[in-house]
Scaffold this motif. Structure first.
Motif: not given
Lengths: 169, 150
Positions: A12-13, A19-20, A48-49, A68-70
């Motif tokens: 997921l990461g 994607t980010a 997040s998940v 998450l940050i990007i």
């Protein structure tokens, strides 16, 4: 004994990070910047998940936090494109209005000048001279119109004629 | 038979190694995306003007934006008509060079990552800083426009 690494949420990461980054590149380009909100939100959700799964199983979170940050920064940039577009649209809305006002002013000026103007036409042919002078002033035109209407009043209206004929019948 | 088994084993280990390394997966994915961008530029021609991507900014505001004509520019660069590409978008070559450099960097960094396992951390840090700088240089006109518009 070899330490076994728990990789829960890693996939997921990776998905979130990819994607980010794509969202980040898209968000900066004005043509497609607004669309980038969608993959940006997807990246944030994935990260997040993944983070919640990783924290439950005590697995590494580096890739997830980066994603998450990007993702958040990219989504913010994409949102900022809405404001930029809005500002430009506001200006664009003003410009046609200004042009319309200028055109109206010029039109009024031309009409005023024409109202006050005197037009004279001179024709010369084999020593004969003909001169016609007219003024398109409102007052003169109104007088002419009244004269013409006065002349027409003497003639019987065709509609009235028809009415009288029908009554006779 | 034994040779075949060895080959299949080495293939399996290579696949397994890639699966364990997020950096390699990300590199492969980005190289694929960049190749798709180049293919997109090659498939759609500027003469036919059949690009599926429409500028949303222009549709909303009625004004052309800084990145308008980028697809045309990319297509012309792929075809070697760089002078014409500049006419469509002045920053087209800059952005195209970013994508092209990234394609080369993804391949090069992946090769270094596999070949020198001891320097992996340093390699990732250098990649992040370098790619970030190239991104800033290539996309600066677009970024500046966002800041000036806000």
């Amino acid at each position: 004994m070899e330490e076994v690494r728990n990789n829960t949420g890693q996939n997921l990461g990776i998905a979130a990070l990819i994607t980010a980054i794509i969202t980040f590149v898209l968000a900066v380009i004005p043509c497609v910047g607004l669309i980038a909100i969608i993959p940006g939100i997807i990246a944030i959700i994935l990260a997040s998940v993944g983070l919640s799964q990783a924290s439950r199983n005590d697995s590494p979170k580096g890739v997830l936090i980066a994603g998450l940050i990007i993702g958040i920064i990219a989504t913010m940039i994409s949102f900022s494109q809405i404001f930029v577009a809005g500002k430009i649209a506001q200006h664009a809305g003003k410009w046609p209005g200004d042009i319309q006002n200028v055109i109206n002013d010029v039109q009024d000026n031309v009409m005023k000048n024409l109202e006050d103007a005197n037009v004279s036409i001179k024709v010369e042919s084999n020593g004969d001279k003909v001169e016609i002078t007219t003024s398109p002033k409102k007052e003169d035109m109104e007088h002419k119109l009244e004269d013409l209407e006065g002349g027409n009043k003497q003639k019987e209206d065709t509609l009235q004629k028809n009415d009288t004929l029908q009554k006779k019948k | 038979m034994t040779l075949y088994k060895r080959k299949s084993n080495s293939k399996l280990t290579f696949k397994a190694r890639i699966r364990k390394e997020p950096y390699l997966i990300i590199n492969i994915f980005f190289a694929g995306v960049i190749l798709l961008i180049i293919a997109y530029s090659g498939i759609f021609s500027p003469e036919k003007n059949n690009y599926p991507v429409v500028c949303i900014h222009e549709k909303l505001t009625g004004q052309p934006c800084v990145s308008c004509g980028l697809s045309h520019s990319f297509s012309l660069i792929v075809r070697g008509r760089i002078d014409e590409a500049f006419k469509w978008n002045i920053y087209g070559l800059r952005v195209f060079l970013f994508f092209f450099s990234q394609l080369i960097l993804r391949i090069a960094f992946s090769a270094f990552y596999i070949k020198y396992p001891d320097t992996r951390k340093q390699l990732i840090i250098i990649d992040c800083i370098g790619s970030g700088l190239i991104f800033l240089i290539a996309f600066w006109p677009f970024i500046a426009r966002i800041f000036s518009g806000l």
